[in-house]
Write an enzyme that holds these catalytic residues in place. Structure first.
Site, PDB file in Angstrom:
ATOM      1  N   GLU A   1       0.844  -1.212   0.000  1.00 27.47           N
ATOM      2  CA  GLU A   1       0.000   0.000   0.000  1.00 27.47           C
ATOM      3  C   GLU A   1       0.869   1.248   0.000  1.00 27.47           C
ATOM      4  OE1 GLU A   1      -2.512   1.486  -0.577  1.00 27.47           O
ATOM      5  OE2 GLU A   1      -4.320   0.850   0.427  1.00 27.47           O
ATOM      6  N   ASP A   2       0.320   2.320  -0.545  1.00 23.71           N
ATOM      7  CA  ASP A   2       1.032   3.599  -0.505  1.00 23.71           C
ATOM      8  C   ASP A   2       0.891   4.249   0.872  1.00 23.71           C
ATOM      9  OD1 ASP A   2      -1.696   4.024  -0.834  1.00 23.71           O
ATOM     10  OD2 ASP A   2      -1.503   5.320  -2.583  1.00 23.71           O
TER      11      ASP A   2
ATOM     12  N   PHE B   1      -2.378  16.000   3.815  1.00 21.62           N
ATOM     13  CA  PHE B   1      -2.614  15.322   2.540  1.00 21.62           C
ATOM     14  C   PHE B   1      -1.308  15.344   1.745  1.00 21.62           C
ATOM     15  CE2 PHE B   1      -4.033  14.644  -1.776  1.00 21.62           C
ATOM     16  CZ  PHE B   1      -4.878  13.572  -1.596  1.00 21.62           C
TER      17      PHE B   1
ATOM     18  N   ARG C   1       1.910  12.103  -9.219  1.00 19.87           N
ATOM     19  CA  ARG C   1       2.343  10.729  -8.908  1.00 19.87           C
ATOM     20  C   ARG C   1       3.828  10.525  -9.191  1.00 19.87           C
ATOM     21  NH1 ARG C   1      -2.155   7.517  -7.841  1.00 19.87           N
ATOM     22  NH2 ARG C   1      -4.036   7.945  -9.050  1.00 19.87           N
TER      23      ARG C   1
ATOM     24  N   ASP D   1      -4.502   5.299   6.092  1.00 17.85           N
ATOM     25  CA  ASP D   1      -5.088   6.511   6.656  1.00 17.85           C
ATOM     26  C   ASP D   1      -6.101   6.071   7.720  1.00 17.85           C
ATOM     27  OD1 ASP D   1      -5.875   9.146   6.921  1.00 17.85           O
ATOM     28  OD2 ASP D   1      -7.014   9.203   5.070  1.00 17.85           O
TER      29      ASP D   1
END
Ligand code: 5GP
Length: 176
Positions: A97-98, A150, A163, A101
């Site tokens: 996963e990036d 964010f 990205r 959260d």
């Protein structure tokens, strides 16, 4: 409103940490083939860079999931947009996963994939924002713990942009 990106983690620091993670994962999976699952699209760069640094047998696999809603905040429900094209029964699965959260995405995926009876199932995330955790889930490998901002870059986007940044940055909006 004007957007700007403030560096949070430099390219050199991300690269160094990914190398450390590859070393740790390589040790833990000695003698095993790793069935890596990249969660599209945000984890593409992380999985590629991690795999390049892993002196290990791996296979690349992809899933796409989305949460209902369209804001920068994920809501409760997760939808599988693209499933795996191979069975995972008996395999050593590592979800890549990036960012974690609220944790809802990983919790849902972990529950879903466990039902398919892999030999092992672990979670690896580049970033973790623990302040916002709602679901009871923790990654087995975490690159960086970050504050509740964010972030973009290294695969992570804002409206499909940023990205390709080689660093992790915080997205800021300034009054013009
Ligand atoms: P969770 O289900 O853990 O709340 O959400 C995980 C997903 O939300 C991530 O895979 C990512 O797509 C998105 N997300 C959460 N925080 C951020 C962030 O700071 N930046 C970006 N670009 N995406 C985020």
């Amino acid at each position: 409103m004007k957007e700007r990106v403030e560096v949070l983690i430099s390219a050199a620091d991300v690269d160094k940490r990914v190398a450390q993670m590859a070393e740790e994962i390589g040790r833990d999976y000695a003698g095993k083939e790793i069935f890596m699952i990249c969660i599209l699209k945000g984890s593409v760069i992380f999985m590629s860079e991690l795999a390049k640094k892993l002196n290990h047998e791996v296979t690349f696999n992809f899933m796409k999931v989305s949460s209902y809603g369209n804001s920068t905040e994920s809501c409760g429900r997760i939808k599988i947009d693209m499933d795996l094209d191979e069975h995972i029964k008996g395999k050593d699965v590592l979800i890549i996963e990036d960012i974690v959260d609220t944790g809802r995405t990983l919790k849902h995926l972990k529950d879903l994939l466990s039902l398919r009876e892999p030999a092992s199932l672990k979670l690896c995330t580049l970033l973790d924002k623990p302040d916002r955790r709602v679901a009871d889930v923790e990654a087995d490998y975490t690159g960086f713990v970050i504050p509740d901002d964010f972030v973009v870059g290294y695969g992570l986007d804002y409206a499909q942009r940023y990205r390709n940044l080689d660093y992790i940055g915080v997205l800021r909006f300034d009054e013009e």
